[in-house]
Scaffold this active site. Structure first.
Site, PDB file in Angstrom:
ATOM      1  N   SER A  94       0.853  -1.187   0.000  1.00 22.38           N
ATOM      2  CA  SER A  94       0.000   0.000   0.000  1.00 22.38           C
ATOM      3  C   SER A  94       0.886   1.233   0.000  1.00 22.38           C
ATOM      4  O   SER A  94       1.989   1.220   0.555  1.00 22.38           O
ATOM      5  CB  SER A  94      -0.946  -0.002   1.196  1.00 22.38           C
ATOM      6  OG  SER A  94      -0.224   0.159   2.377  1.00 22.38           O
ATOM      7  N   HIS A 108      -3.170   7.436  -3.727  1.00 21.29           N
ATOM      8  CA  HIS A 108      -3.159   6.248  -2.874  1.00 21.29           C
ATOM      9  C   HIS A 108      -3.371   5.021  -3.756  1.00 21.29           C
ATOM     10  O   HIS A 108      -4.143   5.071  -4.713  1.00 21.29           O
ATOM     11  CB  HIS A 108      -4.291   6.353  -1.846  1.00 21.29           C
ATOM     12  CG  HIS A 108      -4.698   5.037  -1.253  1.00 21.29           C
ATOM     13  ND1 HIS A 108      -5.856   4.375  -1.620  1.00 21.29           N
ATOM     14  CD2 HIS A 108      -4.094   4.252  -0.334  1.00 21.29           C
ATOM     15  CE1 HIS A 108      -5.943   3.240  -0.942  1.00 21.29           C
ATOM     16  NE2 HIS A 108      -4.890   3.143  -0.164  1.00 21.29           N
ATOM     17  N   ASN A 110      -3.213   0.398  -3.524  1.00 21.72           N
ATOM     18  CA  ASN A 110      -3.112  -0.753  -2.636  1.00 21.72           C
ATOM     19  C   ASN A 110      -3.457  -2.013  -3.427  1.00 21.72           C
ATOM     20  O   ASN A 110      -4.394  -2.008  -4.210  1.00 21.72           O
ATOM     21  CB  ASN A 110      -4.099  -0.523  -1.477  1.00 21.72           C
ATOM     22  CG  ASN A 110      -4.300  -1.750  -0.619  1.00 21.72           C
ATOM     23  OD1 ASN A 110      -5.185  -2.547  -0.874  1.00 21.72           O
ATOM     24  ND2 ASN A 110      -3.492  -1.886   0.397  1.00 21.72           N
ATOM     25  N   ARG A 112      -3.696  -6.308  -2.440  1.00 17.72           N
ATOM     26  CA  ARG A 112      -3.558  -7.199  -1.289  1.00 17.72           C
ATOM     27  C   ARG A 112      -4.181  -8.565  -1.565  1.00 17.72           C
ATOM     28  O   ARG A 112      -5.047  -8.718  -2.428  1.00 17.72           O
ATOM     29  CB  ARG A 112      -4.204  -6.566  -0.061  1.00 17.72           C
ATOM     30  CG  ARG A 112      -5.662  -6.244  -0.253  1.00 17.72           C
ATOM     31  CD  ARG A 112      -6.268  -5.427   0.898  1.00 17.72           C
ATOM     32  NE  ARG A 112      -7.672  -5.139   0.643  1.00 17.72           N
ATOM     33  CZ  ARG A 112      -8.118  -4.127  -0.082  1.00 17.72           C
ATOM     34  NH1 ARG A 112      -7.264  -3.289  -0.627  1.00 17.72           N
ATOM     35  NH2 ARG A 112      -9.410  -3.953  -0.282  1.00 17.72           N
ATOM     36  N   HIS A 147      -8.599   8.087 -15.290  1.00  9.23           N
ATOM     37  CA  HIS A 147      -9.702   7.139 -15.473  1.00  9.23           C
ATOM     38  C   HIS A 147      -9.563   6.328 -16.760  1.00  9.23           C
ATOM     39  O   HIS A 147      -9.958   5.159 -16.796  1.00  9.23           O
ATOM     40  CB  HIS A 147     -11.049   7.865 -15.403  1.00  9.23           C
ATOM     41  CG  HIS A 147     -11.481   8.114 -13.991  1.00  9.23           C
ATOM     42  ND1 HIS A 147     -12.158   7.166 -13.245  1.00  9.23           N
ATOM     43  CD2 HIS A 147     -11.295   9.171 -13.166  1.00  9.23           C
ATOM     44  CE1 HIS A 147     -12.383   7.649 -12.027  1.00  9.23           C
ATOM     45  NE2 HIS A 147     -11.866   8.860 -11.951  1.00  9.23           N
TER      46      HIS A 147
END
Length: 308
Positions: A94, A108, A110, A112, A147
């Site tokens: 992250s 930001h 991330n 996982r 986008h």
């Protein structure tokens, strides 16, 4: 069904951390990442990297962690009783980037993976992740590029994925007590475990690899723009929203703090400087009001791109 390969995931995530840190350090040109390897008493550990006081980035944190345990905490099994009594592993990368310039958006990302296992039973596993962008002074060209990159990486995996994960991102990064989006969104997905491991892993890699494609061109375009005290004051005020979201609404932050995660790594997402101002209102027709009017309301950015 092909079974999850944890070593394969771990190798990818460590490599992704290396790649992102190298790109950020190169774009900054003056600061370097410092690395801290840490061990979690209950099992596992991680590799935290942070770059501070750079020429471009005020603070950038890129975290890898791989934690494990004999049993999941109650907070994790409340919604999923089938996980009770299983050992677990959670791996992820992250990152949060807070640039110096108010014309550069905070970002930001991330990715996982989670697996819970029990002898003689099929493992329960899923992937999650995404990336999102938080501008202070928005540029339509940048929002469309962000986008479009997200859309392009989703396309090989299904026609509907972009719109589904964009909406999930818009819904997730919403500051309810402010009635306001945190930024312009991007992609957010969780609980991904079908059709099979390889497809899910490939998609998660596409998201992880897509982050630099989405963010670095924006950094290159905007990092030389001049800014002054007024822009800085507005940036610091808007960073307050970031703090509010992370400490009040973000599931990952809350889960980490409640489960005895490594506090320094969890709070690495916090901006180094931030300010609050009672009852702040941007001036009519100002550059500041444009953020609220043109960027924070949920928008179909791909359609906006077609109008050019």
């Amino acid at each position: 069904m092909n079974l999850p390969n944890i070593d394969q995931i771990k190798t990818y995530l460590l490599d992704l951390q290396d790649k992102i840190c190298a790109a950020l350090a190169q774009a900054d040109g003056s600061a370097k990442f410092t690395e801290e390897n840490w061990v979690r008493e209950e099992g596992g550990g991680g590799r935290s990297r942070v770059m501070v006081k750079g020429a471009v980035f005020e603070q950038a944190g890129v975290n890898f962690s791989h934690v494990s345990g004999a049993a999941l905490p109650a907070s994790a099994t409340a919604h999923r009783p089938e996980l009770a009594g299983r050992s677990f592993q959670a791996l992820g990368v992250s990152l949060v980037i807070h640039p110096n310039s108010p014309y550069l958006p905070t970002s930001h990302a991330n990715v996982r993976f989670f697996i819970a296992e029990k002898p003689d039973e099929d493992p329960v596993w899923w992937f999650g992740g995404g990336f999102d962008l938080t501008p202070f002074y928005g540029f339509e060209e940048d929002a469309i590029h962000w986008h479009q990159t997200a859309y392009n990486l989703c396309q090989p995996f299904g026609e509907q994925l972009y719109s589904r994960y964009k909406k999930w991102c818009d819904d997730y990064f919403y500051i309810k007590h402010r009635n306001e989006a945190r930024g312009i969104g991007g992609l957010f997905f969780d609980d991904l475990n079908s059709p099979d491991f390889d497809t899910c892993f490939n998609f998660t890699q596409a998201v992880g690899d897509g982050f630099l494609d989405a963010y670095m061109p924006i950094v290159a375009r905007r990092k030389a723009l001049c800014w002054g005290e007024r822009e800085r004051e507005f940036q610091l005020y808007r960073r307050g929203r970031y703090v509010e979201f992370n400490l009040v609404w973000d599931r990952g932050t809350l889960f980490g703090l409640q489960t005895g995660g490594r506090t320094e790594s969890i709070l690495m997402s916090m901006p180094p400087l931030v300010r609050w101002e009672y009852n702040y209102q941007p001036a009519a027709d100002s550059a500041e009001v444009a953020l609220y009017r043109d960027f924070l309301p949920v928008k179909d950015w791909l359609a906006a791109g077609e109008h050019h």
